[in-house]
Design a protein around this motif. Structure first.
Motif, short mmCIF file in Angstrom:
data_model
loop_
_atom_site.label_atom_id
_atom_site.label_comp_id
_atom_site.label_asym_id
_atom_site.label_seq_id
_atom_site.Cartn_x
_atom_site.Cartn_y
_atom_site.Cartn_z
N LYS A 1 1.02 -1.19 0.18
CA LYS A 1 -0.49 0.10 0.30
C LYS A 1 0.67 1.50 0.24
O LYS A 1 1.97 0.67 0.55
CB LYS A 1 -0.54 -0.17 1.45
N GLY A 2 0.20 2.10 -0.23
CA GLY A 2 0.56 3.28 -0.30
C GLY A 2 -0.15 5.18 -0.59
O GLY A 2 -1.74 4.89 -1.14
N GLN A 3 0.44 6.17 -0.19
CA GLN A 3 -0.38 6.91 -0.20
C GLN A 3 0.52 8.04 -1.40
O GLN A 3 1.43 8.24 -1.31
CB GLN A 3 -1.17 7.16 0.29
N PHE A 4 -0.65 8.88 -1.97
CA PHE A 4 -0.16 10.26 -1.71
C PHE A 4 -0.39 11.27 -1.09
O PHE A 4 -1.75 11.44 -0.61
CB PHE A 4 -0.43 10.62 -3.00
N GLU A 5 0.71 12.07 -0.61
CA GLU A 5 -0.13 13.12 0.62
C GLU A 5 -0.58 14.75 0.14
O GLU A 5 -0.09 15.10 1.26
CB GLU A 5 1.36 13.27 1.71
N GLN A 6 -0.19 14.99 -0.93
CA GLN A 6 -0.21 15.72 -1.47
C GLN A 6 -1.00 15.95 -2.64
O GLN A 6 -1.21 15.49 -4.01
CB GLN A 6 0.99 17.07 -1.73
N PHE A 7 -2.36 16.41 -2.60
CA PHE A 7 -3.04 16.35 -3.68
C PHE A 7 -4.58 17.13 -3.31
O PHE A 7 -4.94 17.86 -1.96
CB PHE A 7 -3.93 14.75 -4.05
N ASP A 8 -5.02 17.53 -4.86
CA ASP A 8 -5.99 18.17 -4.49
C ASP A 8 -7.80 18.49 -5.53
O ASP A 8 -7.71 17.87 -6.10
CB ASP A 8 -5.96 19.85 -4.85
N SER B 1 -5.68 16.84 -8.54
CA SER B 1 -4.73 17.06 -8.65
C SER B 1 -3.68 16.50 -8.25
O SER B 1 -3.92 16.80 -7.03
CB SER B 1 -4.08 18.37 -9.43
N ILE B 2 -2.67 15.34 -8.52
CA ILE B 2 -1.97 14.83 -7.63
C ILE B 2 -0.90 15.18 -7.68
O ILE B 2 -0.08 15.05 -8.82
CB ILE B 2 -2.05 13.66 -7.59
N ASP B 3 0.32 15.23 -6.78
CA ASP B 3 1.01 16.45 -6.59
C ASP B 3 2.58 14.68 -6.36
O ASP B 3 2.84 13.65 -5.98
CB ASP B 3 2.62 16.54 -4.89
N THR B 4 2.82 13.84 -8.20
CA THR B 4 3.74 12.68 -7.80
C THR B 4 4.78 12.64 -6.70
O THR B 4 5.14 11.03 -6.15
CB THR B 4 4.17 12.54 -9.34
N ALA B 5 5.57 13.27 -6.52
CA ALA B 5 6.39 13.68 -5.50
C ALA B 5 6.62 13.65 -4.18
O ALA B 5 7.27 12.91 -3.36
CB ALA B 5 7.43 14.60 -5.53
N SER B 6 4.84 13.43 -3.83
CA SER B 6 4.16 13.11 -3.07
C SER B 6 4.33 11.61 -2.57
O SER B 6 3.24 11.34 -1.10
CB SER B 6 2.18 13.85 -2.25
N PHE C 1 7.11 14.51 -14.64
CA PHE C 1 5.44 14.43 -14.56
C PHE C 1 5.27 15.54 -13.21
O PHE C 1 5.06 13.88 -12.65
CB PHE C 1 5.40 13.58 -15.38
N PRO C 2 5.14 15.92 -12.84
CA PRO C 2 4.77 16.34 -11.47
C PRO C 2 3.62 16.35 -10.91
O PRO C 2 3.62 16.33 -9.94
CB PRO C 2 5.73 18.12 -11.21
N LYS C 3 2.71 15.90 -12.14
CA LYS C 3 1.68 15.95 -11.66
C LYS C 3 0.30 14.47 -12.21
O LYS C 3 0.87 14.26 -13.53
CB LYS C 3 -0.05 17.57 -11.64
N ILE C 4 -0.55 14.34 -11.72
CA ILE C 4 -1.48 12.62 -11.64
C ILE C 4 -2.63 13.85 -11.61
O ILE C 4 -2.74 14.68 -11.10
CB ILE C 4 -1.53 11.89 -10.85
#
Length: 174
Positions: free
Chosen positions: A26-33, A51-56, A79-82
């Motif tokens: 499991k994982g998560q993205f910590e920064q998104f809007d 919008s998801i910050d891929t580096a998070s 590609f900093p965003k999904i």
């Protein structure tokens, strides 16, 4: 038209993928809007954008996270965003929706359909009206250019192509 503001303290996006074909990581993205433009409290006529910050990305393993940020996977420097932008929302029952939209990972955009379940609306102790949703879905990561893998001696591959995700999102409705 009303805008719903994401309550980041009460929202999360998690994913899981089979590892070595025997267990899930499991994982998560910590920064998104998540932006929702809506008329009222029903998603039927809303426009949803994510919008998801891929580096998070966080899988609780720094070595794995660095590999996921590399060109083998997300190439976060380039590609900093999904992103996801809804194109159609269908109400399938009193509290369930199919949200179809364009998902972009790296430089690949493909249509996907997500399932959303309305959790309810309530007022917090400060008088703010909140709405909650659970959103689930799955994608084939290879469809989005995330093709790195390694063959196992026992057969199969190191990382499954199917990625499942779960988002718990809460909004302040204004």
């Amino acid at each position: 038209m009303a805008n719903w503001n994401l309550d980041t303290a009460h929202s999360e996006i998690e994913f899981k993928v089979k590892h070595m074909m025997i267990s899930s990581v499991k994982g998560q993205f910590e920064q998104f809007d998540v932006q929702v433009e809506n008329q009222g409290d029903d998603l039927q006529n809303a426009k949803v954008s994510v919008s998801i910050d891929t580096a998070s990305i966080n899988t609780k393993s720094e070595q794995r996270d660095q590999h996921l940020k590399s060109d083998d996977f997300f190439a976060t420097d380039n590609f900093p965003k999904i992103t996801f932008v809804s194109t159609q929302i269908n109400k399938t029952s009193d509290d369930e929706y199919d949200i179809t939209g364009d998902l972009t990972v790296k430089d690949v955009t493909k249509p996907v359909t997500l399932k959303a379940e309305f959790g309810g609306i309530g007022k917090d102790p400060w008088g703010n009206q909140k709405a909650g949703y659970t959103v689930v879905g799955k994608i084939n990561r290879a469809d989005f250019g995330l093709t790195w893998n390694a063959a196992l001696e026992t057969g199969g591959v190191m990382v499954s192509e199917e990625v499942k995700f779960n988002a718990e999102v809460q909004f302040t409705v204004s």
